[in-house]
Scaffold this motif. Structure first.
Motif, PDB file in Angstrom:
ATOM      1  N   THR A   5       0.846  -1.189   0.000  1.00 47.62           N
ATOM      2  CA  THR A   5       0.000   0.000   0.000  1.00 47.62           C
ATOM      3  C   THR A   5       0.882   1.240   0.000  1.00 47.62           C
ATOM      4  N   LEU A 132     -10.034  -0.091 -10.650  1.00 42.61           N
ATOM      5  CA  LEU A 132      -9.639   1.104 -11.374  1.00 42.61           C
ATOM      6  C   LEU A 132      -9.366   0.739 -12.827  1.00 42.61           C
ATOM      7  N   VAL A 137      -2.658   5.751 -12.761  1.00 44.03           N
ATOM      8  CA  VAL A 137      -1.734   6.744 -12.197  1.00 44.03           C
ATOM      9  C   VAL A 137      -0.856   7.296 -13.312  1.00 44.03           C
ATOM     10  N   VAL A 142      -4.125  10.506 -10.042  1.00 42.76           N
ATOM     11  CA  VAL A 142      -4.800   9.217 -10.128  1.00 42.76           C
ATOM     12  C   VAL A 142      -6.184   9.459 -10.716  1.00 42.76           C
ATOM     13  N   VAL A 164      -1.987  -1.167 -10.108  1.00 43.07           N
ATOM     14  CA  VAL A 164      -2.810  -0.527  -9.082  1.00 43.07           C
ATOM     15  C   VAL A 164      -4.171  -1.221  -9.072  1.00 43.07           C
ATOM     16  N   GLN A 166      -6.565  -1.244  -6.190  1.00 42.95           N
ATOM     17  CA  GLN A 166      -7.620  -0.530  -5.470  1.00 42.95           C
ATOM     18  C   GLN A 166      -7.120   0.839  -5.047  1.00 42.95           C
ATOM     19  N   ALA A 167      -8.058   1.690  -4.707  1.00 38.24           N
ATOM     20  CA  ALA A 167      -7.739   3.027  -4.195  1.00 38.24           C
ATOM     21  C   ALA A 167      -8.720   3.367  -3.080  1.00 38.24           C
ATOM     22  N   VAL A 178      -4.837   9.405  -0.568  1.00 40.07           N
ATOM     23  CA  VAL A 178      -5.214   8.241  -1.349  1.00 40.07           C
ATOM     24  C   VAL A 178      -4.254   7.114  -1.001  1.00 40.07           C
ATOM     25  N   LEU A 180      -3.111   3.613  -2.398  1.00 38.16           N
ATOM     26  CA  LEU A 180      -3.116   2.773  -3.577  1.00 38.16           C
ATOM     27  C   LEU A 180      -2.578   1.397  -3.218  1.00 38.16           C
ATOM     28  N   LEU A 182      -0.989  -1.799  -4.488  1.00 39.32           N
ATOM     29  CA  LEU A 182      -0.215  -2.258  -5.639  1.00 39.32           C
ATOM     30  C   LEU A 182      -0.017  -3.758  -5.561  1.00 39.32           C
TER      31      LEU A 182
END
Length: 404
Positions: A5, A132, A137, A142, A164, A166-167, A178, A180, A182
């Motif tokens: 994250t 997403l 990004v 984003v 990526v 989720q956000a 935010v 992110l 990964l």
């Protein structure tokens, strides 16, 4: 597969801030409505068969099934067609709000957490985009569904090959952030015990004591700021509830709390990095942190933040290739690390360990850390070297099978 994250501070426009605040309010209303539906169903099943409640009755047909995440998602889909406010919110964001409620009930059933509570206005502080688009990004921003490109302060670059997934948008007193998530499609080999071993004991007088004799005093982040916090909270209590002066005074209290938390976390990271420089294997105590937080010294235990420190230390060990493991904390301060004999319970005022059997004398916290190291070495099969072994002998061969 590896998930990490990354957190960045957003720089949204005034229009985007208004959208964020509106979406948080809609998520709060969906959460409270779904919780009320579940709560009413449970209360309707708690009424006695031969008597009516004096306070209230919940008349729900007996064949009505229990509200679940799936059924409430279906009901939400049908209700969104009749509500313009809910249609403005991305559908998956609202579904993640219902999933948060489902997790709260699962925690209540499986982990003995309390019954979920309704959220007041302003208490909902985050919402999640579970999916997403491709390459969301770019250009130090984003791209979020139904919102568009939101600029952020890119404090570090996104690694190559990371996707990526989720956000999470989070509102704090210092601004919008935010998180992110990964994901890498790589297989990471597990870290094996190697190098020099180090045992760590935590406490309130000394935040940590290591098996090689290092003592680090505890920083009193909350205790030192308690006087200022009391003053700010008194100012909040004297303001009219909900007024602009009340909001400004409450914001100062929140900023102080955030400063305390950030200072503690920064200090934990610096200490963890320092510890990982000299060891290849680290052992810590597996403490009952929930029980300690409810004890007489609970405020000081929470101020020390042992749970956060162990999490940060584990992450620092992972980045530096250091083996990390928790061992039993049972009677670590009552056993002599030199001969393995139980010396009995010590008072908190006794800061020196002195064994009547072998005469070994050292600081009580250092002795406990040495016991933690010995237990860890026994768990991994004595495959690593004791760090600072010139300072203590360790359990002899005849004592290796003793239950330490």
């Amino acid at each position: 597969m590896l998930n990490l994250t990354y957190e960045f501070k957003l720089k949204p426009t005034a229009k985007q801030v208004a959208i964020f605040e509106d979406w948080l309010e809609q998520c709060r209303r969906v959460y409270n409505y779904a919780l009320a539906e579940r709560k009413d169903w449970f209360k309707s099943r708690s009424c006695q068969i031969n008597a009516c409640s004096i306070r209230s009755e919940y008349i729900i047909p007996a064949d009505t099934p229990r509200p679940t995440y799936a059924s409430q998602c279906n009901a939400l889909t049908a209700y969104r067609k009749t509500s313009d406010a809910l249609q403005s919110v991305q559908s998956q964001v609202l579904q993640q709000t219902l999933k948060r409620l489902e997790k709260a009930f699962v925690s209540m059933w499986e982990q003995n957490h309390g019954f979920p509570r309704f959220k007041k206005a302003g208490n909902m502080r985050s919402f999640v985009f579970p999916q997403l688009g491709v390459n969301p990004v770019h250009d130090r921003g984003v791209k979020l569904p139904k919102i568009g490109l939101v600029k952020f302060h890119q404090s570090r670059s996104i690694p190559d090959g990371a996707r990526v997934k989720q956000a999470r948008i989070v509102r704090r007193v210092s601004g919008w952030y935010v998180m992110l998530i990964l994901q890498w499609e790589v297989s990471i080999p597990s870290i094996l015990p190697h190098g020099e071993g180090l045992g760590i004991d935590v406490g309130l007088t000394n935040f940590i004591a290591t098996s090689n004799g290092l003592l680090v005093k505890r920083q009193r982040f909350f205790i030192d700021a308690q006087r200022k916090l009391k003053l700010l909270q008194q100012r909040v209590s004297r303001k009219q509830l909900g007024s602009n002066n009340w909001k400004r005074a409450s914001e100062k209290v929140a900023k102080l709390h955030e400063y305390i938390a950030n200072s503690r976390k920064d200090w934990h990271w610096k200490l963890a990095d320092q510890i990982c420089q000299d060891a290849g294997t680290i052992f810590v105590e597996d403490l009952n942190l929930v029980g300690l937080s409810k004890a007489m010294l609970g405020k000081h235990c929470l101020d020390a933040g042992w749970g956060q420190f162990f999490t940060i230390l584990e992450q620092a060990c992972f980045k530096r290739g250091v083996y990390f493991q928790k061992v039993s904390a049972h009677k670590t301060s009552q056993i002599c690390p030199n001969c393995g004999v139980e010396t009995g319970k010590k008072q908190l005022s006794e800061r020196v360990h002195s064994c009547s059997n072998c005469g070994y004398t050292t600081d009580r916290d250092v002795a406990a850390a040495q016991v933690v190291l010995i237990r860890g070495l026994a768990a991994v099969g004595h495959t690593v070297k004791m760090l600072g072994e010139d300072k203590f002998v360790g359990i002899p061969a005849t004592q290796e099978s003793s239950p330490l």
